[in-house]
Design a protein around this motif. Structure first.
Motif, PDB file in Angstrom:
ATOM      1  N   ASP A 166       0.472   6.946   9.675  1.00  0.00           N
ATOM      2  CA  ASP A 166      -0.869   7.604   9.167  1.00  0.00           C
ATOM      3  C   ASP A 166      -1.340   8.596  10.278  1.00  0.00           C
TER       4      ASP A 166
ATOM      5  N   GLN B  61       0.876  -1.214   0.001  1.00  0.00           N
ATOM      6  CA  GLN B  61       0.130  -0.108   0.000  1.00  0.00           C
ATOM      7  C   GLN B  61       0.766   1.401  -0.112  1.00  0.00           C
ATOM      8  N   MET B  62       1.775   1.133   0.732  1.00  0.00           N
ATOM      9  CA  MET B  62       2.984   2.514   0.816  1.00  0.00           C
ATOM     10  C   MET B  62       3.433   2.592  -0.423  1.00  0.00           C
TER      11      MET B  62
ATOM     12  N   LYS C 279       2.404   1.199   9.201  1.00  0.00           N
ATOM     13  CA  LYS C 279       1.828   2.194   8.498  1.00  0.00           C
ATOM     14  C   LYS C 279       0.848   2.997   9.261  1.00  0.00           C
TER      15      LYS C 279
ATOM     16  N   TYR D 121       6.739   7.582   2.073  1.00  0.00           N
ATOM     17  CA  TYR D 121       5.409   7.541   2.151  1.00  0.00           C
ATOM     18  C   TYR D 121       4.797   8.737   3.012  1.00  0.00           C
TER      19      TYR D 121
ATOM     20  N   CYS E 190       0.665  11.531  10.127  1.00  0.00           N
ATOM     21  CA  CYS E 190       0.092  12.323   9.142  1.00  0.00           C
ATOM     22  C   CYS E 190      -1.034  12.871   9.148  1.00  0.00           C
TER      23      CYS E 190
ATOM     24  N   ALA F 188       1.198   4.228  -2.738  1.00  0.00           N
ATOM     25  CA  ALA F 188       0.954   5.617  -2.720  1.00  0.00           C
ATOM     26  C   ALA F 188       2.404   6.481  -2.895  1.00  0.00           C
TER      27      ALA F 188
ATOM     28  N   ALA G 194       4.893  11.471   0.568  1.00  0.00           N
ATOM     29  CA  ALA G 194       3.556  11.267  -0.509  1.00  0.00           C
ATOM     30  C   ALA G 194       2.281  11.607   0.118  1.00  0.00           C
ATOM     31  N   ARG G 195       2.031  11.261   1.502  1.00  0.00           N
ATOM     32  CA  ARG G 195       0.759  11.587   2.282  1.00  0.00           C
ATOM     33  C   ARG G 195       0.649  13.133   2.619  1.00  0.00           C
TER      34      ARG G 195
END
Length: 944
Positions: A850, A18-19, A846, A772, A853, A22, A775-776
């Motif tokens: 998250d 998933q990362m 993750k 990651y 983030c 992303a 990106a977020r």
């Protein structure tokens, strides 16, 4: 993936996929190819053994420990057997709530350890008779050197113009302290003289004097008259003291000393074959702005409640750089906490009883030996007796056969030092070696040297003597602080990764913990087997030929590496090579370390992409080619990128006669994928407390070993009591031959349980996690610098500079608001003012990334509310952060937002909420009203 690799690395396979999606790459290999320049890649697996399981490792380290023969130690020389109270062992040393915290720069989430460190300072101030103390230094020898340098830097302009550069050290000072001081003196042009201080007349050509009390042979004397005479001639005086002895002895402060320093090891901290231990450093108010290390001070928060903080931070090397008073970047916070809690738990009566017990054993031993016809060198002593006129070879054979270690000074002299755990039976065993019987004795402390001042009088040392009360006090302090047990600590350039429980197990194994650093080598076979394997693995990880394990912090590693470069140049007759280039993107301690090593700093700039300006560097290096010593470079840079031109950079330096020092602060982005040797570096220090999993301990301990290319190996540091290092070694860097040897077991465990594949994969996931986050946060924050292909290394810098213009929001406001979300702030305004530097490490999964983030995005939304005029610029969620339970429940709520917005801005906080114990701390108030010892109980009520 090996079993421990799954424990250490946060993301599982599905999260990794998933990362990667992303980030926008198909595979981890693709991300690494885009991020690390091809020309520096290793393109092979590390030649390090395959990973052990956790249980296999625990069996292995237990077997290694069994190879150590832990005799009863009577060696002394600043290291003594002690008893770690179980309540402190279990609730501090073995407690991740204490050992995984970071240095308390964010005071609001560090009030517990700040209080413990304030207790340490108070204990030191009371026992030494001084007026101000710091929160610890690295070891006793380093503290002695820092005293000398502080005196040197405190000379008047007239003294400097007159060439007043002589420093006198009494010959009965601890030998390791003499050697460390001598090495530092050579760099600064200090005329370093060792002799008998009893014959030193007042002399205005000296700027300082150092004496040991009790001295290395145990003798004690009243230095008051000598100190008065020296000070009348303008000579500053430092006294190296035994902290436990000061419970019974007249304080050096009352004798007129300007500095009193030493080790707090015997206050409940294991010897650990040399460390880690907290050194103490106390002085007079006049020196407060030159005092090395950190000072904990009392201030107030936004609600006028008392709050603690690190005081006078503008002295620190990250700010003052080459003008800093010291290059010290860390201390021994965890060990200082232990030492302070030893005093809290035992209290004045308990500490006095321990000191009395130790002194009684020594007095009885001296009388008994004298009655047996054996000469004792001094009739005045605390814990150490100086035995003369004996055949030490014969005595040694008998003693070691009986499981006893003494300190052997010459063929006819030895000393015997007693400690807290020693008993009447141990005394009998010692005397039996000499054929003597136990005799009763009177005190060997003369009346004029007996302490008359009170000790440990503050209530904190008189309140927690039952285990229940002590346990609850420790837990109350722990609960005030945020550490890795709560959430990720995203500090850039600090690598706050998992400190796994199995890695920590050997630290409290008595076979490792109770070994004296100057014990015979054949008694430390387990340690040396571990050292050899660790050094081999670190050589492989760095691409170097040799390693020194001696430097006991990153700053010490920097200094050691620079000293090795200096020794290399001088061995070739290049004494003129004094210029050290330091790019503006280098780590903050570099300029201070370079100056301390005797170099002159030349700063070069960066281009608009954050990379070293190669053309400027080429011009400067060419201009300096006849005097160039080298360059200090951090890789990846503190800007969070792998610079494409790094090999060109190192070639420029080599082509102009210089050496390349690489700062190892960012080695977590290199291991298994590239290395300093491959890039062209000649020396690199490793922060084992970053890359190799030693916990930060709330501000120490750390370890900073250096790796060197083959041509520098002859100059690796030695020790005056245990030969180490190369054939032409520089002077000792640290007090002990292997630095803080006990915690080397942690990094050894990290490597053993990850193996070659796990080490490489840890680096890869650290890079993935950083990308990651980038990106977020895209679209919410700008990333200040990226690499050639738009990726970041293992960390990144968020550009927050415009928020000051658009919303009057500082990065400090964002840092304090993150506390309400349960997070420690990223690195604030370093290396670029007005930015946040984020490093997630490989250990965070993750879900945690998250959560962080989400918090950062929510804060950006709160800033946007200010920008669009929906929130007031001065009265808002960020300016008023952090919000305590007290301010929400007990205060008259007058803010233009709801308490729920302040305390529970995101849903996850409803399940687990960390509450800061204080509001925002007033830094300026604390510096204007400097108080660095425990305030009276009454003062806790309210501050106006």
């Amino acid at each position: 993936m090996t079993p421990f690799e799954r424990r250490h690395i946060g993301p599982g396979a599905s999260e990794e996929a998933q990362m990667l999606a992303a980030v926008g790459v198909a595979s981890l290999a693709t991300l690494i190819d885009r991020t690390i320049p091809a020309q520096i890649r290793l393109n092979r697996e590390l030649r390090i053994d395959a990973a052990l399981s956790e249980q296999a490792y625990l069996d292995h380290i237990t077997a290694l420990g069994a190879l150590n023969k832990v005799n009863k130690s009577f060696i002394g020389l600043g290291y003594h057997e002690t008893i770690v109270p179980s309540v402190i062992l279990r609730n501090v040393l073995e407690n991740p709530g204490w050992y995984t915290a970071y240095t308390p720069y964010q005071a609001e989430i560090a009030q517990g350890r700040l209080e413990a460190l304030l207790n340490f300072q108070t204990m030191v101030i009371e026992l030494t008779g001084m007026t101000i103390a710091n929160a610890s230094l690295l070891d006793e020898a380093t503290a002695a050197a820092e005293a000398m340098i502080m005196f040197y830097n405190s000379r008047s302009r007239a003294d400097i113009q007159a060439g007043r550069n002589k420093f006198f050290v009494d010959h009965n000072t601890l030998p390791q302290s003499i050697d460390v001081m001598k090495g530092r003196a050579l760099n600064l042009g200090i005329d370093f003289i060792v002799g008998d201080a009893n014959t030193l007349a007042p002399d205005s050509s000296y700027f300082g004097v150092f004496v040991q009390y009790p001295n290395a042979k145990g003798h004690i004397q009243d230095w008051s008259a000598a100190i008065a005479g020296w000070k009348a001639a303008g000579m500053q005086v430092a006294v190296g003291a035994d902290l436990l002895s000061l419970v019974l002895l007249k304080s050096p402060g009352s004798m007129g000393a300007d500095v009193v320093m030493g080790s707090a090891q015997r206050f409940g901290v294991p010897m650990g074959y040399g460390g880690p231990h907290a050194a103490f450093f106390a002085t007079k108010e006049d020196y407060k702005r030159n005092l090395p290390g950190r000072i904990i001070g009392v201030s107030k928060d936004a609600d006028d409640n008392q709050a603690l903080r690190m005081a006078l931070q503008t002295r620190e090397q990250h700010i003052k750089r080459d003008k800093a008073t010291s290059n010290i970047c860390t201390a021994q916070a965890l060990l200082a906490v232990m030492a302070s809690m030893y005093a809290v738990y035992h209290g004045p009566d308990g500490i006095r009883a321990i000191a009395g017990h130790v002194h009684a054993l020594a007095s009885s031993a001296a009388t008994s030996l004298q009655n047996a016809g054996i000469s004792i060198g001094s009739s005045h002593f605390f814990d150490t007796i100086h035995v003369q006129g004996v055949d030490t070879s014969s005595i040694r054979s008998k003693a070691e056969a009986a499981g006893l270690n003494f300190h052997y000074i010459s063929e006819t002299e030895l000393s015997i030092s007693f400690g807290e755990p020693h008993t009447a039976s141990d005394l009998q065993a010692v005397l039996a070696v000499f054929g003597a019987q136990v005799q009763n004795a009177t005190s060997a402390i003369p009346t004029e040297l007996a302490r008359t001042e009170a000790v440990l009088s503050h209530p904190v040392f008189n309140s927690y003597h039952s285990e229940s009360r002590m346990m609850r006090y420790l837990k109350r302090l722990e609960n005030k602080d945020l550490s890795l047990v709560h959430s990720m600590i995203p500090l850039g350039s600090c690598t706050m990764k998992l400190n796994a429980a199995s890695e920590m197990m050997a630290v409290t194994n008595p076979q490792f913990a109770n070994m004296h650093p100057f014990a015979p080598l054949d008694q430390a076979a387990g340690y040396h087997a571990m050292f050899a394997q660790l050094a081999e693995d670190l050589c492989e990880a760095t691409g170097f030929a040799a390693v020194s394990l001696q430097p006991n912090s990153g700053a010490q590693g920097e200094y050691a590496g620079l000293m090795v470069i200096k020794a290399y140049h001088e061995s070739r007759g290049d004494f003129q090579r004094k210029k050290m280039i330091i790019p503006s993107s280098a780590h903050g301690t570099n300029p201070a370390s370079a100056v301390m090593a005797g170099f002159e700093v030349v700063v070069t700039g960066c281009d608009e992409n954050g990379n070293i300006d190669i053309e400027e560097l080429r011009t400067v290096a060419t201009d300096l080619k006849d005097v160039l010593a080298g360059i200090m470079v951090t890789y990846p840079s503190t800007h969070g990128v792998y610079e494409e031109g790094i090999i060109e950079i190192t070639s420029i330096i080599h082509n102009n006669g210089g050496q390349v020092y690489m700062d190892g602060a960012n080695m977590n982005a290199q291991v298994g994928l590239t290395n300093p040797g491959n890039i062209g570096a000649d020396v690199c220090h490793l922060n084992l407390h970053k890359t190799f999993a030693i916990p930060h301990g709330g501000g120490g301990p750390g370890m900073g070993p250096i790796g060197v290319a083959a041509h520098l190996a002859p100059f690796l540091p030695s020790n005056p009591l245990v030969a180490t290092g190369g054939a032409q070694p520089i002077h000792a860097i640290s007090a002990a031959p292997y630095g803080s040897a006990l915690i080397l077991t942690i990094s050894y465990a990290y490597i053993k349980m990850l193996g070659a594949e796990g080490l490489r994969r840890s680096t890869e996931i650290a890079i993935l996690n950083a990308n990651y986050i980038a990106a977020r946060l895209k679209g919410h924050y700008d990333i200040l610098y990226t690499g050639a292909n738009g990726t970041v290394a293992h960390e990144m810098i968020l550009d927050c500079r415009d928020f000051k213009k658009t919303a009057d929001v500082e990065v400090a406001d964002m840092a304090k608001r993150l506390i309400d979300f349960g997070f420690h702030a990223p690195t604030v305004s370093f290396p670029v003012a007005g930015t946040l530097m984020i490093e997630p490490t490989e250990s965070e999964d993750k879900e945690e990334l998250d959560r962080f983030c989400d918090a950062m995005i929510k804060i950006r939304e709160e800033i946007r509310e200010i920008e669009n005029g929906h929130a007031d610029k001065q009265n808002n969620l960020l300016k008023n952060a952090p919000h305590t339970a007290d301010c929400i429940i007990n205060k008259n709520w007058t803010y233009p937002y709801a308490p729920q917005e302040a305390a529970y801005p995101l849903p996850y906080l409803l399940e687990a909420k960390y509450w800061a114990p204080v509001r925002r701390v007033d830094n300026a108030y604390g510096d204007r009203n400097l108080v660095c010892s425990c305030p009276s109980v009454e003062s806790y009520a309210h501050i106006q």
